[in-house]
Design an enzyme around this catalytic site. Structure first.
Site, PDB file in Angstrom:
ATOM      1  N   LYS A   1      -7.458  12.958  30.777  1.00  0.00           N
ATOM      2  CA  LYS A   1      -6.595  11.772  30.683  1.00  0.00           C
ATOM      3  C   LYS A   1      -7.012  10.974  29.448  1.00  0.00           C
ATOM      4  O   LYS A   1      -8.202  10.692  29.271  1.00  0.00           O
ATOM      5  CB  LYS A   1      -6.726  10.907  31.920  1.00  0.00           C
ATOM      6  CG  LYS A   1      -5.919   9.627  31.829  1.00  0.00           C
ATOM      7  CD  LYS A   1      -5.743   8.975  33.169  1.00  0.00           C
ATOM      8  CE  LYS A   1      -7.014   8.385  33.661  1.00  0.00           C
ATOM      9  NZ  LYS A   1      -6.786   7.459  34.786  1.00  0.00           N
TER      10      LYS A   1
HETATM   11  C1  5RP Z   1      -9.157   2.665  35.502  1.00  0.00           C
HETATM   12  C2  5RP Z   1      -8.501   3.948  35.186  1.00  0.00           C
HETATM   13  C3  5RP Z   1      -7.074   4.037  35.503  1.00  0.00           C
HETATM   14  O1  5RP Z   1      -6.899   5.096  36.413  1.00  0.00           O
HETATM   15  C4  5RP Z   1      -6.246   4.368  34.258  1.00  0.00           C
HETATM   16  O2  5RP Z   1      -6.615   3.539  33.193  1.00  0.00           O
HETATM   17  C5  5RP Z   1      -4.743   4.210  34.537  1.00  0.00           C
HETATM   18  O3  5RP Z   1      -4.498   2.883  34.871  1.00  0.00           O
HETATM   19  P1  5RP Z   1      -3.728   1.936  33.820  1.00  0.00           P
HETATM   20  O4  5RP Z   1      -2.358   2.565  33.597  1.00  0.00           O
HETATM   21  O5  5RP Z   1      -3.638   0.576  34.507  1.00  0.00           O
HETATM   22  O6  5RP Z   1      -4.538   1.920  32.586  1.00  0.00           O
HETATM   23  O7  5RP Z   1      -9.073   4.922  34.700  1.00  0.00           O
HETATM   24  O8  5RP Z   1     -10.459   2.719  35.060  1.00  0.00           O
END
Ligand code: 5RP
Length: 294
Positions: free
Chosen positions: A205
């Site tokens: 991610k």
């Molecule tokens: C928090 C995360 C979240 O899962 C990721 O950032 C997605 O959330 P957002 O769209 O609010 O950023 O890793 O640490």
């Protein structure tokens, strides 16, 4: 270890050429994985579209009750049927999500900092593999802080979780963390995503950036894009569209869904882009049609 002398700047990502090692499986780089890994990845990535909409509400593991997540018990039942995957901590799942939700689970298994810290990069593995098995996790999520003070700890955490997950065929999702001072350049994301994939993560991610298609091309496993800070819905849908067009296999959105005025309609609009090839403009029209009488 190879020395860094004479490391030539990379030249060609062959962005127009699809990933060559396909086999008969719809998830990039996973053709030679074991049945159980493929089953769990198929719970995450829809075999028809090859993509996924992850709803992230694991923020509490370091942010506490962030705006929009004050009452998970009220929010999740509204949203769960509008996304493919629930990304959450074990505490949120066990207390606030019904086990009959029939949704893929991305279980947050790293922790260690909180919003009162300046440096968020020091984490540990907070959930053992037995509890991930108990919760029937479809993947385990680990934050990786490339370039930060806690880099080595986070790489140890990632490796520990991958090693344990491989014993039970549970995939690992490596999350590229971007600290306050970290630049969001394609160079940085190419480095971070590739390191995470090379260490054996099954999903990475990261964030959308310029030359995103090169970041995707250089990463041998599927990339899912984090939504990041709250944007106007139109902008968030544009980012989602550009991510999918750039080769991302899904979105992992939190704030841009749960802080939207209309979370359900926003999740559905993102799903149209991810699974139904909507453009951002079509998704924006769809969103507006859904909310205009509200
Ligand atoms: C928090 C995360 C979240 O899962 C990721 O950032 C997605 O959330 P957002 O769209 O609010 O950023 O890793 O640490």
């Amino acid at each position: 270890m190879a020395d860094l002398e004479g490391v030539k700047a990379e030249k060609n990502y062959h962005t127009g050429e699809p990933f060559a090692v396909k086999g008969n499986f719809h998830v990039k780089g996973m053709a030679n994985q074991e049945w159980g890994i493929k089953k769990r990845l198929s719970n995450i990535f829809n075999p028809r579209s090859g993509n996924t909409v992850m709803f992230a509400f694991d923020h509490g593991y370091f942010m506490g009750s962030v705006s929009g997540l004050e009452r998970l018990d009220l929010l999740i039942p509204r949203l769960r049927d509008h996304v493919d995957v629930l990304m959450a901590t074990r505490g949120a799942l066990r207390t606030s999500v019904q086990p009959d939700c029939r949704k893929a689970i991305a279980l947050r298994v790293s922790a260690g900092s909180s919003m009162v810290n300046d440096d968020l990069s020091h984490e540990t593995v907070s959930v053992d593999i037995e509890d991930a098995v108990r919760m029937n996790a479809d993947c385990m999520a680990v934050q990786v802080f490339i370039g930060a003070d806690g880099q080595l700890e986070s790489i140890k955490n990632l490796s520990t979780v991958i090693n344990a997950g491989m014993r039970y065929s549970i995939p690992t999702l490596g999350v590229v963390a971007v600290g306050k001072n970290m630049e969001r350049t394609d160079q940085y994301f190419k480095l971070a995503t590739r390191i995470i994939a090379e260490l054996g993560a099954h999903i990475v991610k990261t964030y959308y950036c310029d030359k995103f298609e090169e970041v995707v091309a250089a990463c041998p496993v599927p990339i899912v894009v984090a939504g990041g800070k709250k944007l106007a819905e139109k902008e968030a849908l544009e980012m989602a569209y550009k991510s999918i067009q750039g080769g991302a296999r899904g979105l992992d959105m939190g704030r841009n869904i749960f802080q939207s005025l209309h979370p359900v309609e926003m999740a559905d609009a993102v799903g149209k882009i991810v699974h139904r090839k909507f453009t951002d403009k079509e998704a924006w029209e769809y969103y507006n049609d859904r909310v205009k009488d509200k």
